[in-house]
Design an enzyme around this catalytic site. Structure first.
Site, short mmCIF file in Angstrom:
data_model
loop_
_atom_site.label_atom_id
_atom_site.label_comp_id
_atom_site.label_asym_id
_atom_site.label_seq_id
_atom_site.Cartn_x
_atom_site.Cartn_y
_atom_site.Cartn_z
N ARG A 74 -16.98 19.49 27.11
CA ARG A 74 -16.56 18.40 27.99
C ARG A 74 -15.07 18.18 27.82
O ARG A 74 -14.59 17.97 26.69
CB ARG A 74 -17.32 17.12 27.64
CG ARG A 74 -16.82 15.91 28.41
CD ARG A 74 -17.60 14.63 28.09
NE ARG A 74 -17.03 13.52 28.83
CZ ARG A 74 -16.61 12.38 28.29
NH1 ARG A 74 -16.72 12.14 27.01
NH2 ARG A 74 -16.06 11.45 29.06
N HIS A 120 -10.22 10.04 32.40
CA HIS A 120 -10.33 9.57 31.02
C HIS A 120 -9.04 8.80 30.70
O HIS A 120 -8.26 9.19 29.84
CB HIS A 120 -10.56 10.74 30.07
CG HIS A 120 -11.14 10.36 28.74
ND1 HIS A 120 -12.30 10.90 28.22
CD2 HIS A 120 -10.71 9.46 27.81
CE1 HIS A 120 -12.55 10.38 27.02
NE2 HIS A 120 -11.60 9.50 26.74
N GLU A 166 -15.97 5.60 30.18
CA GLU A 166 -15.89 4.27 29.58
C GLU A 166 -15.06 3.26 30.38
O GLU A 166 -14.02 2.80 29.91
CB GLU A 166 -15.33 4.38 28.15
CG GLU A 166 -16.15 5.31 27.26
CD GLU A 166 -15.72 5.26 25.79
OE1 GLU A 166 -14.66 4.68 25.50
OE2 GLU A 166 -16.46 5.77 24.95
N ASN A 306 -21.79 7.43 25.72
CA ASN A 306 -20.90 7.55 24.57
C ASN A 306 -21.35 6.53 23.53
O ASN A 306 -21.52 5.35 23.86
CB ASN A 306 -19.45 7.25 24.95
CG ASN A 306 -18.79 8.39 25.69
OD1 ASN A 306 -19.42 9.40 25.98
ND2 ASN A 306 -17.51 8.23 26.01
N TYR A 308 -21.21 5.41 19.14
CA TYR A 308 -20.63 5.65 17.82
C TYR A 308 -21.18 4.77 16.70
O TYR A 308 -21.22 5.19 15.56
CB TYR A 308 -19.11 5.42 17.85
CG TYR A 308 -18.34 6.45 18.63
CD1 TYR A 308 -18.18 6.34 20.01
CD2 TYR A 308 -17.79 7.55 17.99
CE1 TYR A 308 -17.48 7.29 20.73
CE2 TYR A 308 -17.08 8.52 18.70
CZ TYR A 308 -16.93 8.38 20.06
OH TYR A 308 -16.24 9.33 20.76
N GLU A 377 -20.40 11.66 24.18
CA GLU A 377 -19.57 11.53 22.98
C GLU A 377 -20.39 10.92 21.85
O GLU A 377 -21.18 10.00 22.08
CB GLU A 377 -18.36 10.59 23.19
CG GLU A 377 -17.24 11.18 23.98
CD GLU A 377 -16.08 10.19 24.14
OE1 GLU A 377 -15.86 9.35 23.23
OE2 GLU A 377 -15.41 10.27 25.18
C1 GBH Z 1 -14.16 6.89 22.73
O1 GBH Z 1 -14.29 5.51 22.87
C2 GBH Z 1 -13.16 7.47 23.70
O2 GBH Z 1 -13.78 7.91 24.88
C3 GBH Z 1 -12.36 8.59 23.09
O3 GBH Z 1 -11.27 8.89 23.93
C4 GBH Z 1 -11.91 8.21 21.69
O4 GBH Z 1 -11.05 9.13 21.12
C5 GBH Z 1 -13.15 8.07 20.85
O5 GBH Z 1 -13.96 7.09 21.40
C6 GBH Z 1 -12.89 7.65 19.41
O6 GBH Z 1 -12.35 6.38 19.37
O7 GBH Z 1 -12.36 -4.01 18.86
O8 GBH Z 1 -12.37 -4.37 21.20
O9 GBH Z 1 -10.70 -2.94 20.25
C7 GBH Z 1 -15.15 4.92 21.92
C8 GBH Z 1 -15.55 3.51 22.27
C9 GBH Z 1 -14.85 1.30 22.54
C10 GBH Z 1 -14.35 2.44 20.52
C11 GBH Z 1 -13.84 0.25 22.17
C12 GBH Z 1 -13.32 1.41 20.16
C13 GBH Z 1 -12.61 -0.79 20.39
C14 GBH Z 1 -13.21 -2.13 20.33
N1 GBH Z 1 -14.51 2.57 21.94
N2 GBH Z 1 -13.66 0.15 20.73
S1 GBH Z 1 -12.06 -3.44 20.15
#
Ligand code: GBH
Length: 476
Positions: A74, A120, A166, A306, A308, A377
Site C-alpha cells: 500500500r 494521504h 484517516e 487503520n 494501533y 495499517e
Molecule cells: C497513521 O495514523 C498514519 O496513517 C500514518 O501516516 C502514520 O505514520 C502512522 O499512523 C503512525 O503514526 O493525541 O489527538 O494527537 C495513526 C492514527 C491518529 C495516531 C491520531 C495518532 C494522534 C492523537 N493516528 N493520533 S492526538
C-alpha cells in the site's frame, strides 16, 4: 489455519513520508511542505524533502518487499506530482503520472498487488491558497474527483483504490488542534486562523462528498472495464471502560468510537451521522442533502481499517467545551483498578493491547453488517529506538511481539468471530517521516540510516511476518 486462502498481506507507506524529491519531475508544493517549514511545528524541525529517498529508489523498495515475501504493498500518490497546482483546470504533469504507472507495472511484475491511496494528507498547497482547500464545499470535492479520474484512467491495472486515509486526522489534527497541516486551530498562540468548534466538522463533511464523487466516478466509468474495488480508510482506537461497573463509562466507550470512526462510517453505511454526534454538536455538524445521501450511502466496496492502540474511557460529568472532539470523555492508560493498558512506546498515544484489535473488529463488523475489511495499517514504534545502536535496532523483539499478538488477534476474529477480513498491511515498510514527530519516531520494519545515504537495514520484525502469515493462511 485461520485466515482465508487468498489473504493479502504486505506493508504500507505514504508519499510525503518516504518519497523526498520534492522538486523533481515537476512536483508542486503540498501543505506539508509549507507546514513543515514553519518553525516549531515539527519536533526535530525536519521536513519530507529527502525522507527515505523512495521516489528515486523504487527498484530497491520493490526488491525489499519481494525479499520479505509480501504479496501486497500500500502506497499513496502525491496529488501535486499529478496536478502540481491541484485543480481541475490546472495543467496535468505527465512525468508524475509516468512515475507511478511504471511503479505499478514493476510491482505487478514482482508479484505484488498495489493498494493505492489517493490522498494521504499531502494536499496541493495551491488549493489551500486558492480556496481554503478541504474547507471548500464547492471546489474541493470536484477537484478531488478530477484528480481521481486522471489516476483511474492512467493506472487501469490497480485493483484496490483507497480514496482518503484517516479523514479524522485531516479534520481534527488539521483544523482543531492544529497539530497537522494546515495547522488551523482556535488557539491563537498556534495559528492566526481557525475555528476549532466548526471547521473540523465542515472538513469531514467535504471529504465525505469528495469520497462519494470519486467512488461514483470509479463505479460508473472505470470499474466495469477494470474490475477493481474502492473504499475509504478510517482510523480508530479500541475502547475499554475505566470503570466497567459504571454504565456511563460503558456508554462513553461506544461514543468514543462513534466520534472517531462512525463520524465517517455511519454516513457511508447508513446515510447519516451518529446520533451521539448530532446531540453534542448540534448545528455545527452539517446535514446531508438527499443528493449527498444518495452519493455517500453504500460507497464502500471494502472497509479500510487503520488500527494501533486502545484506551480506557472515563465519561465526563460537565458539559463539553465547543472544541471537544472526543465525545465528552477522557482517554486514559490506567483503569479504575489501576491496570495499565499496555507498555510504553515512542508514540505518546500508542500502547499495544492486541485484544482491543479483536474487539474493535467485532464492533465494526456488528455495526456495519460484516463488511469485507482490509486492515490498511497496523504497527508500533519502540521507546527510545532512535537512540539505540544499530545492532539493537535490528533486533526489535518488541515489534516482533506486537505483530505476532495483533495478527493472531486478527486470525481469531476471522476464524472464531466471523469477521470478514481479507488483507493486512503492516505500518510501515520503512522508518519514515512521522509527520509532526519528524524522524525521531520510527515505525519501520526496516531501519533507514538518514545520515548515511538512506541505507536500509531490515529489522527482525521485517522477516517475522512471512512465517507468521504462512502459519495462518489456509492452503486450499
Ligand atoms: C497513521 O495514523 C498514519 O496513517 C500514518 O501516516 C502514520 O505514520 C502512522 O499512523 C503512525 O503514526 O493525541 O489527538 O494527537 C495513526 C492514527 C491518529 C495516531 C491520531 C495518532 C494522534 C492523537 N493516528 N493520533 S492526538
Amino acid at each position: 489455519m485461520s485466515l482465508p486462502k487468498d489473504f493479502l498481506w504486505g506493508f504500507a507507506t505514504a508519499s510525503y513520508q518516504i518519497e523526498g524529491s520534492v522538486d523533481v519531475d515537476g512536483r508542486g508544493a503540498s501543505i506539508w511542505d509549507t507546514f513543515s517549514a514553519i518553525p516549531g511545528k515539527i519536533a526535530d524541525g525536519s521536513s519530507g524533502a529527502v525522507a527515505c529517498d523512495s521516489y528515486k529508489r523504487t527498484d530497491e523498495d520493490i526488491s525489499l518487499l519481494k525479499s520479505l515475501g509480501a504479496n501486497s504493498y500500500r502506497f499513496s500518490i502525491a496529488w501535486s506530482r499529478i496536478i502540481p497546482l491541484g485543480g481541475r483546470n490546472d495543467p496535468i504533469n505527465q512525468a508524475g503520472i509516468d512515475h507511478y504507472v511504471k511503479f505499478v507495472d514493476d510491482l505487478l511484475e514482482a508479484g505484488i498487488q498495489p493498494f493505492i491511496t489517493l490522498f494521504h494528507w499531502d494536499l496541493p498547497d495551491g488549493l489551500d491558497k486558492r480556496y481554503g482547500g478541504l474547507l471548500n464545499r464547492e471546489e474541493f470535492p470536484l477537484d478531488f474527483e478530477h484528480y481521481a479520474r486522471v489516476l483511474f484512467k492512467a493506472i487501469p491495472k490497480c485493483q484496490h483504490w483507497i480514496t482518503f486515509n484517516e479523514p479524522w486526522c485531516s479534520s481534527i489534527l488539521g483544523y482543531n488542534t492544529g497539530y497537522f497541516a494546515p495547522g488551523h486551530t482556535s488557539d491563537r498562540s498556534k495559528s492566526a486562523v481557525g475555528d476549532s468548534a466548526r471547521e473540523p466538522w465542515t472538513v469531514g463533511h467535504n471529504i465525505l462528498i469528495a469520497h462519494g464523487l470519486a467512488v461514483k466516478a470509479y463505479r460508473e466509468d472505470f470499474k466495469p472495464t477494470q474490475g477493481g474495488e474502492i473504499g475509504i480508510t478510517l482510523n480508530g482506537d479500541a475502547t475499554l471502560p475505566w470503570d466497567p461497573e459504571d454504565p456511563a463509562d460503558v456508554e462513553a466507550c461506544d461514543r468514543k468510537i462513534e466520534f472517531a470512526i462512525s463520524w465517517f462510517a455511519d454516513p457511508i453505511y447508513f446515510g447519516h451521522y451518529p446520533e451521539s454526534m448530532r446531540k453534542q454538536l448540534g448545528d455545527r455538524l452539517p446535514t446531508f442533502t438527499p443528493e449527498e445521501v444518495a452519493l455517500i450511502k453504500g460507497s464502500n466496496d471494502f472497509y479500510g481499517m487503520n488500527h494501533y492502540t486502545a484506551n480506557y474511557i472515563k465519561h465526563k460529568k460537565t458539559p463539553p467545551p465547543d472544541d471537544d472532539f472526543l465525545g465528552n470523555l477522557e482517554t486514559l492508560f490506567y483503569n479504575k483498578a489501576g491496570d495499565c493498558i499496555g507498555p510504553e512506546t515512542q508514540s505518546f498515544w500508542l500502547r499495544p493491547h492486541a485484544q482491543g484489535f479483536r474487539d474493535l473488529l467485532n464492533w465494526l463488523s456488528k455495526r456495519y453488517g460484516y463488511p469485507k475489511i482490509y486492515v490498511t495499517e497496523n504497527g508500533t514504534s519502540l521507546k527510545d529506538e532512535n537512540d539505540m545502536p544499530l545492532e539493537q535496532i535490528v533486533n526489535d523483539d518488541f515489534r516482533v511481539k506486537y505483530f505476532d499478538d495483533y495478527v493472531n488477534a486478527l486470525a481469531k476474529a476471522s476464524a472464531e468471530d466471523g469477521v470478514n477480513v481479507q488483507a493486512y498491511l503492516a505500518w510501515s515498510l520503512l522508518d519514515n517521516y512521522e509527520w509532526a514527530e519528524g524522524f525521531q519516531t520510527r515505525f519501520g520494519v526496516t531501519y533507514v540510516d538518514y545520515v548515511n545515504n538512506q541505507k536500509r537495514y531490515p529489522k527482525k520484525s521485517a522477516k517475522s511476518l512471512k512465517p507468521l502469515f504462512d502459519s495462518l493462511i489456509k492452503k486450499d
